[in-house]
Design a protein around this motif. Structure first.
Motif, PDB file in Angstrom:
ATOM      1  N   SER A 170      24.818 143.304  26.320  1.00 52.07           N
ATOM      2  CA  SER A 170      23.383 143.059  26.354  1.00 52.07           C
ATOM      3  C   SER A 170      22.964 141.787  27.090  1.00 52.07           C
ATOM      4  N   PRO A 171      23.699 140.657  26.972  1.00 49.39           N
ATOM      5  CA  PRO A 171      23.228 139.472  27.700  1.00 49.39           C
ATOM      6  C   PRO A 171      23.121 139.721  29.198  1.00 49.39           C
ATOM      7  N   TYR A 172      24.118 140.380  29.761  1.00 53.78           N
ATOM      8  CA  TYR A 172      24.134 140.646  31.196  1.00 53.78           C
ATOM      9  C   TYR A 172      23.005 141.595  31.560  1.00 53.78           C
ATOM     10  N   LEU A 173      22.908 142.661  30.763  1.00 57.62           N
ATOM     11  CA  LEU A 173      21.938 143.710  31.044  1.00 57.62           C
ATOM     12  C   LEU A 173      20.510 143.172  31.002  1.00 57.62           C
ATOM     13  N   VAL A 174      20.187 142.497  29.893  1.00 54.66           N
ATOM     14  CA  VAL A 174      18.818 142.017  29.719  1.00 54.66           C
ATOM     15  C   VAL A 174      18.456 141.021  30.814  1.00 54.66           C
ATOM     16  N   THR A 175      19.375 140.103  31.107  1.00 52.13           N
ATOM     17  CA  THR A 175      19.088 139.077  32.112  1.00 52.13           C
ATOM     18  C   THR A 175      18.853 139.709  33.473  1.00 52.13           C
ATOM     19  N   ILE A 176      19.724 140.626  33.844  1.00 52.87           N
ATOM     20  CA  ILE A 176      19.577 141.258  35.153  1.00 52.87           C
ATOM     21  C   ILE A 176      18.276 142.049  35.217  1.00 52.87           C
ATOM     22  N   LEU A 177      18.012 142.835  34.170  1.00 50.36           N
ATOM     23  CA  LEU A 177      16.805 143.664  34.151  1.00 50.36           C
ATOM     24  C   LEU A 177      15.549 142.826  34.336  1.00 50.36           C
ATOM     25  N   VAL A 178      15.434 141.792  33.495  1.00 46.54           N
ATOM     26  CA  VAL A 178      14.214 140.986  33.538  1.00 46.54           C
ATOM     27  C   VAL A 178      14.058 140.322  34.900  1.00 46.54           C
ATOM     28  N   LEU A 179      15.136 139.774  35.428  1.00 47.67           N
ATOM     29  CA  LEU A 179      15.015 139.042  36.687  1.00 47.67           C
ATOM     30  C   LEU A 179      14.790 140.001  37.860  1.00 47.67           C
ATOM     31  N   VAL A 180      15.351 141.202  37.784  1.00 49.03           N
ATOM     32  CA  VAL A 180      15.104 142.169  38.847  1.00 49.03           C
ATOM     33  C   VAL A 180      13.631 142.560  38.858  1.00 49.03           C
ATOM     34  N   ILE A 181      13.092 142.771  37.667  1.00 51.83           N
ATOM     35  CA  ILE A 181      11.673 143.127  37.590  1.00 51.83           C
ATOM     36  C   ILE A 181      10.814 141.991  38.147  1.00 51.83           C
ATOM     37  N   LEU A 182      11.186 140.757  37.757  1.00 52.55           N
ATOM     38  CA  LEU A 182      10.422 139.602  38.228  1.00 52.55           C
ATOM     39  C   LEU A 182      10.501 139.448  39.742  1.00 52.55           C
ATOM     40  N   SER A 183      11.659 139.788  40.318  1.00 56.80           N
ATOM     41  CA  SER A 183      11.839 139.516  41.738  1.00 56.80           C
ATOM     42  C   SER A 183      11.291 140.642  42.603  1.00 56.80           C
ATOM     43  N   ALA A 184      10.420 141.466  42.030  1.00 56.38           N
ATOM     44  CA  ALA A 184       9.849 142.571  42.792  1.00 56.38           C
ATOM     45  C   ALA A 184       8.999 142.071  43.957  1.00 56.38           C
ATOM     46  N   ASP A 185       8.607 140.802  43.931  1.00 54.44           N
ATOM     47  CA  ASP A 185       7.764 140.290  45.012  1.00 54.44           C
ATOM     48  C   ASP A 185       8.564 139.987  46.282  1.00 54.44           C
ATOM     49  N   ARG A 186       9.868 140.302  46.254  1.00 50.02           N
ATOM     50  CA  ARG A 186      10.725 140.222  47.437  1.00 50.02           C
ATOM     51  C   ARG A 186      10.769 138.845  48.085  1.00 50.02           C
ATOM     52  N   SER A 187      10.879 137.822  47.275  1.00 55.83           N
ATOM     53  CA  SER A 187      11.165 136.543  47.912  1.00 55.83           C
ATOM     54  C   SER A 187      12.664 136.537  48.190  1.00 55.83           C
ATOM     55  N   GLY A 188      12.999 136.481  49.454  1.00 59.76           N
ATOM     56  CA  GLY A 188      14.388 136.698  49.838  1.00 59.76           C
ATOM     57  C   GLY A 188      15.221 135.434  49.832  1.00 59.76           C
ATOM     58  N   ALA A 189      16.451 135.597  50.238  1.00 60.53           N
ATOM     59  CA  ALA A 189      17.372 134.479  50.302  1.00 60.53           C
ATOM     60  C   ALA A 189      16.990 133.566  51.462  1.00 60.53           C
ATOM     61  N   PRO A 190      17.378 132.283  51.374  1.00 57.85           N
ATOM     62  CA  PRO A 190      17.190 131.403  52.534  1.00 57.85           C
ATOM     63  C   PRO A 190      17.849 132.044  53.757  1.00 57.85           C
ATOM     64  N   ALA A 191      17.145 132.038  54.883  1.00 55.64           N
ATOM     65  CA  ALA A 191      17.597 132.821  56.041  1.00 55.64           C
ATOM     66  C   ALA A 191      18.941 132.348  56.588  1.00 55.64           C
ATOM     67  N   ALA A 192      19.215 131.061  56.451  1.00 54.08           N
ATOM     68  CA  ALA A 192      20.455 130.550  57.036  1.00 54.08           C
ATOM     69  C   ALA A 192      21.587 130.491  56.022  1.00 54.08           C
ATOM     70  N   LEU A 193      21.400 131.172  54.870  1.00 50.56           N
ATOM     71  CA  LEU A 193      22.385 131.063  53.789  1.00 50.56           C
ATOM     72  C   LEU A 193      23.771 131.517  54.251  1.00 50.56           C
ATOM     73  N   GLY A 194      24.728 130.627  54.120  1.00 44.59           N
ATOM     74  CA  GLY A 194      26.110 130.965  54.435  1.00 44.59           C
ATOM     75  C   GLY A 194      26.466 130.859  55.904  1.00 44.59           C
ATOM     76  N   ARG A 195      25.478 130.532  56.754  1.00 46.61           N
ATOM     77  CA  ARG A 195      25.777 130.462  58.185  1.00 46.61           C
ATOM     78  C   ARG A 195      26.263 129.064  58.555  1.00 46.61           C
ATOM     79  N   ILE A 196      27.217 129.031  59.473  1.00 45.84           N
ATOM     80  CA  ILE A 196      27.781 127.757  59.882  1.00 45.84           C
ATOM     81  C   ILE A 196      26.893 127.115  60.939  1.00 45.84           C
TER      82      ILE A 196
END
Lengths: 306, 357
Positions: free
Chosen positions: A275-301
């Protein structure tokens, strides 16, 4: 089933404790990722922080010195990652994974003499009058200082990212390091500072486990919280308050499910355990529906010559 | 086709090379589920490994891998050990059972020893300790000492070994204290100090003043030390650093004699697949010193029970015992057979809740 056995006040108080290591690590990683760097070494920095803090607290007798040492230890280890990825331009994913492995081994080595040692007790906030209030007292005014630091840090990071010039520059570096470079900002230096901030936060989170939540030193005691913090940052859409919400949710459901089990609630334990994993993921997925994405340069050298 | 030939060739070459080196030394491998510094289960297995080294000196070489996850990763680790020339491999967690059997089938010349499992093969032995004998003594002390009549139990996975321990502790707690009640938390981990500490705190917050654990770290001991008036028992290892309070006694696993005997059997060429299940009598299960926090009369009773179990005069599962649903399991004076104990999947009468899974 006996739900009256669960004391809601103690439950809330202990969920805040359970959530704090996760929150600290996640806030640190959030800043790192906002600067465009993906550091998968959170687990390693946490465990090194846990032993550095523990060792310093035991040797000096002061938990606060311990936390300072934990932050320093985490930052120092993250500096290694910074050297590899920012100076030597190594792959960030590989370097981060290596950092975790290295941290686990290093902490086991450093911790040789500390198995079974008891750390000095950490002071709790004790405001005359306030801490004795029913309900509100234990929840809001009865904790250790680091727990409040976690919340304050969240607020500071939010203000910094959203309202300050420094935050704007950090985000610019994370979105397009070439543009930031062209504007004359020292991309590498900013990223190294962000990585060290992340390391210090992860170290604090680790020490919170070894000095307050458990409190003792055992090898491998962070047991994957660093990885959960990494996932939390993504599910929180790189927003500080959502990371706080996610951490409290995760901590809350973790503590809640243990309490439900102890109270003999007839829900299959497997569901409670996931349940901790499930609830956390569910709530945050619902919240992130506004599609604020990752920083564009994330992981790039980044290199100035490119 | 070509690749597989090449790989076979490489494997043969490797086997020959390592075989040549291993001729004078017997190589013994250990696969651990937790870190050697856990202060509990894995720590004691590693003490056994060190005892093997001390016994045979240069004649043996031991290797170990710690923190091996139960599952496919375990198979990889064991395969690696076998390829590197191990003659004997101890796999020391229940969840390594199927991986051990799978790998053993691929390496018929390597001897495997799996702890706490029930699947054997020509080159796979099983061994375990009768921890439930120690649990009976813990239950007795717990039943006598609890003030709140609530005993908290941090269980790991719902496997027979853990269920046996719960039943044994409960039967003997109830015997001396009819009002005693068990609250059980399934942690679904062998080793996660933070979670174990949280579980102990949850139990203490719900009134438990005795914490029994079947997880491997000392975190529940630390959590109990923080709370006032809670007692605990060391699990797998003595955990004496938490004596005299909260830790009032412990179950200690002593694997060293077994590991030495099995290593010697491999050296002599007398190794055969066996099933070993020893308890207090042969010394595989030891009871750690009962601290002064326990009243003298309770301590004397506990020691008497230990002596009776050790001599075989008393069996912790002696009837009359009913199952949880009220159906009869053991009649008056009847003693549980090893087969039923080895596969125990039910609670005894009086325990509340269901076994998960």
């Amino acid at each position: 089933m006996d739900l009256t056995a669960i004391n809601p006040v103690l439950l809330v108080a202990s969920l805040m404790v359970a959530a704090t290591p996760l929150l600290l690590a996640a806030i640190g990683e959030l800043v790192v990722e906002k600067s465009g760097v993906l550091n998968l070494g959170v687990e390693g920095m946490m465990i090194v922080g846990a032993i550095c803090g523990f060792a310093m607290a035991v040797e000096s007798g002061s938990p606060m010195l311990g936390f300072a040492a934990a932050a320093a230890g985490g930052a120092l280890l993250s500096l290694l990652f910074a050297l590899l990825t920012q100076v030597a331009l190594a792959n960030q994913v590989a370097s981060g994974l290596a950092l975790t492995l290295f941290g686990l081994g290093l902490s086991a080595l450093l911790g040789q003499g500390y198995v079974g040692v008891k750390p000095p007790p950490s002071p709790r906030l004790d405001l005359p009058g306030l801490s004795d209030l029913p309900v509100v007292g234990p929840i809001l005014f009865g904790h250790d200082p680091i727990l409040y630091l976690g919340v304050v840090l969240t607020a500071c990071v939010w203000v910094m990212l959203k309202f300050t010039r420094a935050g704007l520059i950090l985000r610019a570096v994370g979105e397009s390091h070439d543009a930031a470079h062209a504007l004359g900002y020292p991309v590498v230096r900013i990223r190294i500072l962000a990585i060290m901030f992340g390391g210090a936060c992860a170290g604090l989170g680790g020490a919170y486990i070894s000095l307050i939540r458990v409190p003792q030193w055992t090898e491998g005691m962070t047991a994957g919280i660093g990885w959960i913090a990494l996932a939390l940052v993504v599910f929180a859409s790189w927003k500080p308050w959502r990371a706080l919400l996610g951490a409290y949710l995760f901590g809350g459901v973790t503590v809640m499910q243990l309490n439900l089990q102890a109270a003999g609630v007839a829900i299959p334990v497997e569901y409670l355990a996931m349940s901790p994993y499930l609830v956390t993921i569910l709530v945050l997925v619902i919240l992130s529906a506004d599609r604020s994405g990752a920083p564009a340069a994330l992981g790039r050298i980044f290199h100035a010559s490119n | 086709m070509k690749l597989s030939t090449l790989l076979t060739g490489a494997a043969v070459a490797l086997a020959m090379a390592t075989g040549a080196m291993a001729q004078d030394k017997t190589k013994v491998g250990f696969v651990y589920v937790g870190p050697v510094g856990d202060g509990g289960w894995t720590y004691e297995h590693d003490q056994g490994r060190k005892a093997v080294e001390a016994e045979f000196g240069d004649a043996v070489e031991t290797v170990y891998v710690e923190n091996v996850a139960e599952g496919p990763d375990a198979e990889r680790v064991m395969t690696q050990m076998a390829l590197n020339g191990a003659d004997l491999i101890f796999t020391t967690s229940f969840g390594f059972m199927d991986p051990t059997i799978n790998v053993a089938a691929k390496f018929p010349d390597v001897k495997f020893e799996h702890a706490t499992g029930y699947k054997r093969a020509d080159n796979v032995s099983t061994y375990s300790a009768r921890f439930y004998e120690g649990r009976a003594i813990q239950g007795h002390i717990a039943g006598k000492m609890t003030q709140s009549n609530i005993i908290g139990y941090i269980a790991s996975y719902p496997i027979p070994e853990v269920i046996r321990g719960i039943n044994s502790a409960f039967l003997h707690a109830r015997k001396v204290n009819p009002d005693v009640e068990f609250k059980i938390i399934w942690a679904y981990t062998w080793f996660d100090p933070a979670k174990e500490a949280d579980a102990a705190k949850a139990l203490i917050e719900q009134g438990a003043d005795v914490i029994l654990q079947h997880t491997d770290s000392t975190a529940p001991q630390a959590a109990a030390a923080e709370a006032e008036g809670v007692i605990t028992f060391g699990q797998a290892s003595d955990m004496a650093e938490y004596a005299p309070l909260p830790r009032v006694s412990s179950i200690i696993d002593d694997w060293a004699p077994y590991y030495i005997a099995r290593t010697r059997a491999v050296m002599d060429g007398t190794w055969v697949s066996t099933d070993t299940w020893d308890g207090i009598g042969p010394g595989m299960v030891a009871i750690g010193e009962i601290s002064d926090a326990v009243p003298a009369d309770v301590k004397a009773e506990a020691l008497a029970m230990k002596a009776a179990i050790g001599s075989g005069a008393y069996h912790p599962f002696t009837g009359p015992i009913n199952k949880q649903d009220g159906s009869a399991w053991l009649a008056e004076g009847e003693v549980a057979d090893d087969g039923t104990l080895a596969g125990m999947n039910f609670y005894v009468e009086g325990l509340e809740g269901d076994i998960p899974g």
